[in-house]
Design a protein around this motif. Structure first.
Motif, mmCIF file in Angstrom:
data_model
loop_
_atom_site.group_PDB
_atom_site.id
_atom_site.type_symbol
_atom_site.label_atom_id
_atom_site.label_comp_id
_atom_site.label_asym_id
_atom_site.label_seq_id
_atom_site.Cartn_x
_atom_site.Cartn_y
_atom_site.Cartn_z
ATOM 1 N N THR A 49 -23.250 5.120 37.576
ATOM 2 C CA THR A 49 -22.852 3.767 37.177
ATOM 3 C C THR A 49 -23.875 3.205 36.208
ATOM 4 O O THR A 49 -25.031 3.639 36.173
ATOM 5 C CB THR A 49 -22.722 2.828 38.385
ATOM 6 O OG1 THR A 49 -23.989 2.742 39.041
ATOM 7 C CG2 THR A 49 -21.657 3.308 39.355
ATOM 8 N N ILE A 50 -23.424 2.237 35.436
ATOM 9 C CA ILE A 50 -24.318 1.586 34.472
ATOM 10 C C ILE A 50 -23.928 0.117 34.366
ATOM 11 O O ILE A 50 -22.745 -0.228 34.273
ATOM 12 C CB ILE A 50 -24.254 2.288 33.096
ATOM 13 C CG1 ILE A 50 -25.260 1.684 32.126
ATOM 14 C CG2 ILE A 50 -22.836 2.299 32.531
ATOM 15 C CD1 ILE A 50 -25.465 2.527 30.855
ATOM 16 N N PHE A 66 -26.887 14.888 34.648
ATOM 17 C CA PHE A 66 -25.885 14.029 34.027
ATOM 18 C C PHE A 66 -26.549 12.780 33.460
ATOM 19 O O PHE A 66 -27.529 12.270 34.014
ATOM 20 C CB PHE A 66 -24.840 13.586 35.043
ATOM 21 C CG PHE A 66 -23.919 14.672 35.539
ATOM 22 C CD1 PHE A 66 -24.150 16.009 35.266
ATOM 23 C CD2 PHE A 66 -22.801 14.344 36.281
ATOM 24 C CE1 PHE A 66 -23.295 17.002 35.726
ATOM 25 C CE2 PHE A 66 -21.931 15.311 36.756
ATOM 26 C CZ PHE A 66 -22.187 16.649 36.475
ATOM 27 N N THR A 67 -25.980 12.266 32.376
ATOM 28 C CA THR A 67 -26.472 11.032 31.776
ATOM 29 C C THR A 67 -25.288 10.125 31.443
ATOM 30 O O THR A 67 -24.362 10.547 30.740
ATOM 31 C CB THR A 67 -27.261 11.308 30.487
ATOM 32 O OG1 THR A 67 -28.363 12.171 30.776
ATOM 33 C CG2 THR A 67 -27.788 10.005 29.898
ATOM 34 N N ILE A 68 -25.345 8.912 31.950
ATOM 35 C CA ILE A 68 -24.308 7.935 31.650
ATOM 36 C C ILE A 68 -24.831 6.975 30.589
ATOM 37 O O ILE A 68 -26.010 6.617 30.580
ATOM 38 C CB ILE A 68 -23.865 7.167 32.916
ATOM 39 C CG1 ILE A 68 -22.639 6.294 32.617
ATOM 40 C CG2 ILE A 68 -25.004 6.349 33.504
ATOM 41 C CD1 ILE A 68 -22.011 5.682 33.864
ATOM 42 N N SER A 69 -23.942 6.569 29.693
ATOM 43 C CA SER A 69 -24.317 5.599 28.670
ATOM 44 C C SER A 69 -23.083 4.762 28.332
ATOM 45 O O SER A 69 -21.956 5.128 28.683
ATOM 46 C CB SER A 69 -24.860 6.299 27.424
ATOM 47 O OG SER A 69 -23.885 7.166 26.867
ATOM 48 N N ARG A 70 -23.321 3.670 27.642
ATOM 49 C CA ARG A 70 -22.203 2.810 27.274
ATOM 50 C C ARG A 70 -22.465 2.156 25.932
ATOM 51 O O ARG A 70 -23.612 1.999 25.520
ATOM 52 C CB ARG A 70 -21.946 1.745 28.343
ATOM 53 C CG ARG A 70 -23.056 0.756 28.547
ATOM 54 C CD ARG A 70 -22.806 -0.132 29.751
ATOM 55 N NE ARG A 70 -21.824 -1.185 29.485
ATOM 56 C CZ ARG A 70 -21.361 -2.017 30.407
ATOM 57 N NH1 ARG A 70 -21.773 -1.897 31.663
ATOM 58 N NH2 ARG A 70 -20.474 -2.954 30.084
ATOM 59 N N ASP A 71 -21.394 1.785 25.283
ATOM 60 C CA ASP A 71 -21.453 1.037 24.032
ATOM 61 C C ASP A 71 -20.705 -0.268 24.282
ATOM 62 O O ASP A 71 -19.476 -0.279 24.333
ATOM 63 C CB ASP A 71 -20.812 1.839 22.899
ATOM 64 C CG ASP A 71 -20.949 1.163 21.538
ATOM 65 O OD1 ASP A 71 -20.978 -0.085 21.487
ATOM 66 O OD2 ASP A 71 -21.009 1.881 20.538
#
Length: 121
Positions: A49-50, A66-71
């Protein structure tokens, strides 16, 4: 509001895969975003989650892989998955919490349709 996930597929153990999810529609605001997965015969579990500020959380089994990211400008969330293992095989769902234009007073949770990730040789 709709969430459209993409990027699933078949990958060999040790390989990498990236998932993307875009939120569209009458969105007023988005708070948390995340990825969940459900393996055959198991309950859906949180993967990553982010928050809107960029703080992340991962389930123990994917930490370091794993790597989560968002724009925030594009209302997208991505999950980069490296060193994949057969036990990562599951349907992956993107998720977002927020409010839509129809009634900004009511917090809502939205889910994508799921994308299948299969890790197998």
């Amino acid at each position: 509001v709709q969430l459209q996930a993409s990027g699933g597929g078949l990958v060999q153990p040790g390989g990498s895969l990236g998932l993307s999810c875009i939120v569209s529609g009458r969105v007023f605001s988005i708070n948390g975003m995340g990825w969940y997965r459900q393996a055959p015969g198991k309950q859906r579990e949180m993967v990553a989650t982010i928050t809107s500020a960029g703080s992340t959380d991962y389930t123990n089994s994917v930490k370091g892989r794993f790597t989560i990211s968002r724009d925030n400008a594009k209302n997208t969330v991505t999950l980069q998955m490296n060193s994949l293992k057969p036990e990562d095989t599951a349907v992956y769902y993107c998720n977002a919490d927020g409010r839509d234009i129809s009634n900004v007073l009511i917090p809502r949770t939205w889910w994508g349709q799921g994308t299948l990730v299969t890790v197998s040789s």
